[in-house]
Design an enzyme around this catalytic site. Structure first.
Site, short mmCIF file in Angstrom:
data_model
loop_
_atom_site.label_atom_id
_atom_site.label_comp_id
_atom_site.label_asym_id
_atom_site.label_seq_id
_atom_site.Cartn_x
_atom_site.Cartn_y
_atom_site.Cartn_z
N THR A 101 0.83 -1.21 0.00
CA THR A 101 0.00 0.00 0.00
C THR A 101 0.86 1.26 0.00
O THR A 101 0.38 2.33 -0.34
CB THR A 101 -0.91 0.04 1.25
OG1 THR A 101 -0.10 -0.20 2.40
CG2 THR A 101 -2.01 -0.99 1.17
N LEU A 104 12.79 -8.17 6.86
CA LEU A 104 12.64 -7.55 8.18
C LEU A 104 13.36 -6.20 8.22
O LEU A 104 13.53 -5.61 9.28
CB LEU A 104 13.16 -8.48 9.28
CG LEU A 104 12.46 -9.85 9.27
CD1 LEU A 104 13.11 -10.80 10.26
CD2 LEU A 104 10.97 -9.71 9.56
N SER A 105 13.78 -5.76 7.06
CA SER A 105 14.33 -4.42 6.88
C SER A 105 15.65 -4.17 7.61
O SER A 105 15.81 -3.17 8.30
CB SER A 105 13.29 -3.37 7.29
OG SER A 105 13.56 -2.22 6.57
N SER A 106 16.59 -5.06 7.39
CA SER A 106 17.93 -4.80 7.91
C SER A 106 18.53 -3.58 7.22
O SER A 106 19.36 -2.88 7.80
CB SER A 106 18.82 -6.02 7.67
OG SER A 106 19.08 -6.22 6.30
N SER A 107 18.10 -3.31 5.99
CA SER A 107 18.66 -2.15 5.26
C SER A 107 18.26 -0.84 5.95
O SER A 107 19.11 0.02 6.18
CB SER A 107 18.23 -2.16 3.80
OG SER A 107 16.83 -2.13 3.67
N ASP A 146 9.72 1.44 5.90
CA ASP A 146 10.78 0.81 6.68
C ASP A 146 11.55 1.82 7.51
O ASP A 146 11.83 1.60 8.69
CB ASP A 146 11.76 0.07 5.75
CG ASP A 146 11.09 -1.04 4.97
OD1 ASP A 146 9.91 -1.32 5.25
OD2 ASP A 146 11.75 -1.61 4.09
P1 ADP Z 1 16.13 -6.41 4.12
O1 ADP Z 1 16.11 -4.94 4.29
O2 ADP Z 1 14.78 -6.99 3.96
O3 ADP Z 1 16.90 -7.12 5.18
P2 ADP Z 1 17.58 -5.67 1.78
O4 ADP Z 1 18.00 -6.40 0.57
O5 ADP Z 1 16.77 -4.45 1.61
O6 ADP Z 1 16.88 -6.72 2.75
O7 ADP Z 1 18.90 -5.24 2.59
C1 ADP Z 1 19.89 -6.19 2.88
C2 ADP Z 1 21.25 -5.59 2.57
O8 ADP Z 1 21.54 -4.53 3.52
C3 ADP Z 1 22.40 -6.57 2.77
O9 ADP Z 1 22.62 -7.32 1.57
C4 ADP Z 1 23.57 -5.65 3.06
O10 ADP Z 1 24.07 -5.06 1.89
C5 ADP Z 1 22.91 -4.53 3.86
N1 ADP Z 1 23.02 -4.79 5.30
C6 ADP Z 1 22.01 -4.97 6.17
N2 ADP Z 1 22.49 -5.17 7.43
C7 ADP Z 1 23.83 -5.09 7.35
C8 ADP Z 1 24.90 -5.21 8.30
N3 ADP Z 1 24.67 -5.45 9.58
N4 ADP Z 1 26.16 -5.07 7.84
C9 ADP Z 1 26.40 -4.83 6.54
N5 ADP Z 1 25.45 -4.71 5.61
C10 ADP Z 1 24.18 -4.84 5.99
MG MG Z 2 15.38 -3.53 2.85
#
Ligand code: ADP
Ligand code: MG
Length: 406
Positions: A41, A147-150, A194
């Site tokens: 959305t 889960l938005s690690s980015s 996010d």
């Molecule tokens: P999501 O946000 O769903 O986890 P994304 O593809 O949007 O997936 O983001 C993942 C990318 O963010 C990883 O491939 C890496 O490049 C970067 N990233 C996330 N967390 C870390 C971290 N702790 N250290 C280095 N890079 C990270």
């Molecule tokens: Mg992401």
């Protein structure tokens, strides 16, 4: 500080010392998120409702006055990436491409510095000492699991730099700058959910967010007090067609809005859905519109239920949201469907995929007493279907970005 935060701070400080030498000025943290309801959305100017996870990305940071940005992540193999703030531009650090080892990940923190510089708030623009930083990153947010690690990485970087230089960023401005970093510097066309979740969520709440004007409200979502649990099931699959299909859905929604003469699908009232569908000449656009309009309505319904203290009643709304994503928007996959079917059959109140789809994670709302049984049923079903074992954990609605060492 609780024991978990203390351990995280210690790890970040020790890691910083080992990599950069000297002491960090502080340690900052920003969480990953799950979206409770309101999927696909956000690029339709609609409503979303994320909550922050207890899982965070930590950044230990110190100032530099030579315009150099040194970034190191404990979570990816490879050396410290050394960059010059003044030379940062989209394309310079390169896309990630999931390479894991070549430093492409550094585009995320570098993009945040670039966005701050572009906004004129990063020190060094006015002939004074050029700002820079040493950053050490460590995270327990699973990467690439939806889960938005980015966003956690971007927002943790931004609050660390704000802390180092007193930039005076509000959570909302932080989120906007981080999205700009992801969209324009990293080159990922994500919405604003996010970054807003990571920057603005509070413990014990879900964040209702209107993605058109960014108005938010903290909606009480205290699961423990009600004897409930929200499980996250990371399927650990990410089907390759995700990116292209996302772009196609997005383009389809824009085409439908144009055909209906509205700015975005958010402007199609729920009560006028049927007539809107009848007006669409292209039948392929109808299910897209039906998903977006009913999903916005499901967000409203969840808010109404939560405000009334009827948390259990959101279960069927979540499950209906999954059916819509599966059947109308067509972004689910066998693994996500299996989680939802199995969990509901085993007694969960409701379940749905969360995030963009084609893999990633699902959420399951369940009575505390039945949580273990439902989790085991999902794990067994995956084994029986020959899928890799999923990763299960609990989503306790947690606080957004913050300084961790005070
Ligand atoms: P999501 O946000 O769903 O986890 P994304 O593809 O949007 O997936 O983001 C993942 C990318 O963010 C990883 O491939 C890496 O490049 C970067 N990233 C996330 N967390 C870390 C971290 N702790 N250290 C280095 N890079 C990270
Ligand atoms: Mg992401």
């Amino acid at each position: 500080m609780n024991a978990t935060a203390e351990a995280a701070v210690r790890q970040a400080v020790e890691g910083f010392r080992a990599v950069h030498g000297g002491e960090p000025a502080g340690v900052w943290a920003a969480p990953g998120r799950v979206n409770l309801i309101g999927e696909h959305t956000d690029y339709n100017d609609g409503f979303v409702m994320p909550l922050a996870l207890p899982h965070t990305t930590r950044v230990a940071a110190a100032r530099r006055d030579d315009g150099v940005l040194n970034v190191h992540s404990a979570d990816v193999p490879g050396d410290t990436v050394r960059l010059h703030v003044a030379k940062l531009a989209p394309g310079v650090v390169g896309g990630d491409g999931g390479d894991g080892g070549t430093g492409g990940w550094a585009a995320y923190p570098a993009g945040v510095v670039w966005a701050l510089r572009e906004a004129g708030v990063f020190p060094g623009e006015s002939g004074r000492a050029a700002g820079g930083a040493d950053l050490y990153v460590h995270s327990d947010v699973p990467a690439g699991a939806g889960l938005s690690s980015s966003a956690a990485l971007e927002v943790a970087t931004a609050v660390a730099l704000d802390g180092l230089y007193g930039l005076g960023l509000t959570p909302e401005r932080t989120a906007l700058l981080c999205r700009r970093a992801e969209n324009e510097f990293v080159g990922v066309p994500s919405g604003i959910m996010d970054q807003m979740a990571s920057a603005c969520c509070t413990a014990g709440h879900a964040l209702y967010l209107d993605t058109r004007d960014l108005t938010c409200r903290q909606v009480p979502f205290d699961l423990a007090a009600e004897g409930l649990r929200l499980l996250v099931v990371d399927t650990r699959v990410q089907h390759a067609l995700g990116d292209g299909e996302y772009a196609r859905r997005r383009a389809g929604c824009e085409a439908a809005a144009a055909a209906l003469g509205v700015r975005a699908l958010r402007d199609v009232p729920y009560g006028e859905l049927d007539s809107a569908l009848a007006r669409l000449a292209d039948p392929a656009l109808r299910p897209l519109v039906r998903h977006v309009v009913t999903e916005d309505q499901r967000v409203r319904e969840v808010i109404t239920r939560l405000d009334a203290g009827e948390t259990r009643a959101i279960g069927p709304v979540l499950t209906a949201g999954h059916a819509s994503l599966r059947d109308d928007f067509a972004v689910s996959c066998p693994e996500l469907d299996l989680v939802v079917e199995t969990a509901v059959a085993a007694g969960a109140l409701g379940a749905r995929m969360t995030g963009g789809g084609f893999g990633g994670s699902a959420i399951v709302l369940v009575e505390e007493a039945g949580a273990e049984e439902v989790g085991a049923a999902v794990t067994d079903a995956f084994a029986a279907a020959g899928h890799r074992a999923p990763r299960l954990f609990e989503a306790v609605p947690s606080e957004g970005a913050r300084r961790l060492d005070r």
